[in-house]
Design an enzyme around this catalytic site. Sequence first.
Site, PDB file in Angstrom:
ATOM      1  N   SER A  59     -11.239   3.154   7.659  1.00  0.00           N
ATOM      2  CA  SER A  59     -12.021   2.262   9.038  1.00  0.00           C
ATOM      3  C   SER A  59     -12.709   3.849  10.555  1.00  0.00           C
ATOM      4  CB  SER A  59     -11.128   2.121  10.695  1.00  0.00           C
ATOM      5  OG  SER A  59      -9.380   2.908  10.291  1.00  0.00           O
ATOM      6  N   HIS A 101      -6.847   9.227   6.904  1.00  0.00           N
ATOM      7  CA  HIS A 101      -6.220   8.266   7.351  1.00  0.00           C
ATOM      8  C   HIS A 101      -5.948   8.295   9.138  1.00  0.00           C
ATOM      9  CE1 HIS A 101      -4.213   7.626   3.136  1.00  0.00           C
ATOM     10  NE2 HIS A 101      -4.764   6.765   3.766  1.00  0.00           N
ATOM     11  N   GLY A 102      -5.940   8.104   9.646  1.00  0.00           N
ATOM     12  CA  GLY A 102      -6.271   7.762  11.036  1.00  0.00           C
ATOM     13  C   GLY A 102      -7.605   7.845  11.603  1.00  0.00           C
ATOM     14  N   HIS A 109      -9.967   4.729   0.663  1.00  0.00           N
ATOM     15  CA  HIS A 109      -9.215   4.662   1.675  1.00  0.00           C
ATOM     16  C   HIS A 109      -9.505   4.983   3.486  1.00  0.00           C
ATOM     17  CE1 HIS A 109      -4.974   3.960  -0.154  1.00  0.00           C
ATOM     18  NE2 HIS A 109      -6.508   3.162  -1.447  1.00  0.00           N
ATOM     19  N   ASP A 127       0.656  -1.067   0.082  1.00  0.00           N
ATOM     20  CA  ASP A 127       0.223  -0.353  -0.571  1.00  0.00           C
ATOM     21  C   ASP A 127       0.198   1.533   0.105  1.00  0.00           C
ATOM     22  OD1 ASP A 127      -2.404   1.218  -0.214  1.00  0.00           O
ATOM     23  OD2 ASP A 127      -2.880   1.185   2.447  1.00  0.00           O
ATOM     24  N   HIS A 128       0.605   2.682  -0.356  1.00  0.00           N
ATOM     25  CA  HIS A 128       0.624   3.307  -0.675  1.00  0.00           C
ATOM     26  C   HIS A 128       2.297   3.531  -1.019  1.00  0.00           C
ATOM     27  CE1 HIS A 128      -2.438   6.191   0.509  1.00  0.00           C
ATOM     28  NE2 HIS A 128      -2.672   5.095   1.316  1.00  0.00           N
TER      29      HIS A 128
HETATM   30 ZN    ZN Z   1      -4.353   5.088   2.274  1.00  0.00          ZN
END
Ligand code: ZN
Length: 280
Positions: free
Chosen positions: A212, A181-182, A209, A81-82
Site C-alpha cells: 500500500s 511496510h507501513g 510486500h 503472514d510473516h
Molecule cells: Zn509483509
Amino acid sequence: MLVTMKEVLKMAEEGNYAAGAFNTPNFECLRAVLRNAEEMKVPVILSHAQLHEETAPLREIGPVMLFEAREAKVPVCVHLDHGETLEYLQEALDMGFTSIMYDGSLLPYEENVANTRKAVEMAARTGASVEAEIGVMGGREAGGKPASQKAEDLYTDPELARRFVEDTGIDALACSFGTAHGIYKVKPKLDFDRIEKIKSLVAIPLVMHGGSGVSPEDYRTAIRKGVRKINYYSYMSNAGVKAAKKLLEEQEVTFYHDVAQAAMEAMEADVRKAMEVFYQ
Ligand SMILES: [Zn+2]
C-alpha cells in the site's frame, strides 16, 4: 469458498493480474475486503500477521476469517503472514489456514532454507501453500531492520532467489525490490529490472510486500513484470482512522458502532481503488 494460495495465484497468472492480500484483524476489515471481492467477482487473500496478536489473537480471529472465506461467493485464501516460528504456523494450519508464510529473511541463508523446508513439509500435510522470503524489506512488521546497511544492499539477489526456490519447494516468493511496510515517508522507488530478472529465473509467482502506498503506475509495471500477489494494509487501515476522526470532529457520536461503520465504509472505498488496479 475457501481455496489455497496456489489456486488464487494460478488464477492471477492466467488473468495477468495480482491478487490482493489484506490483513483482516477485525470485522470492519473483513467486510471491506470481501464486499469488494464479491462485487468485482475476483479471488482474494485474507491475511493474519503475528503483529496483530495482541488485539486479534489468531486463535480467535482465525476461525472468523475461515468462516467468512467459506461463506464468500468468490475464491478466498486464508493466509498466515510473516510467521517467524514454526509453532505459530502449525497453529494456523491446524485451524485450517490454506496458506502460510514463513519469514526467515533475517536468518543466514542455510537456516532460512532449513526452516522453510520444514514449513513446506508441514503445509504439505494439510495441502496448504507456502510463501517465503529472501532479501530484506524496509520497515519490518516484526523484528528490526539491520542497521548500517543501505536498503539496496538488502534487496533480493536474483541468483540467490533462484537457488532458494529450488532448495525449498515453496509456492510463492516474497522479494525485496524497494517497497517497505507501513506508511511511506518518501515516495518508494521500485527496482523493476530486479523483478524482471527474478521472474526470469524462478517459475513461481512473486509477492510484493509493503504494497500500500505504491502509485497505480508502479503497481501496473510491477504486475507486468511478474508480481502476482500484493500485500496491502497500512493505507486501508489509515483510511479507516481518517474517517473515524472526521466523524468525531463533525458530529456528536454516542455509539461506537457508528464509528466502526464510518471506518468500514472508508476502508471499503480505499480497498476498491487498490483492487481496481491490482485486478486490471
Ligand atoms: Zn509483509
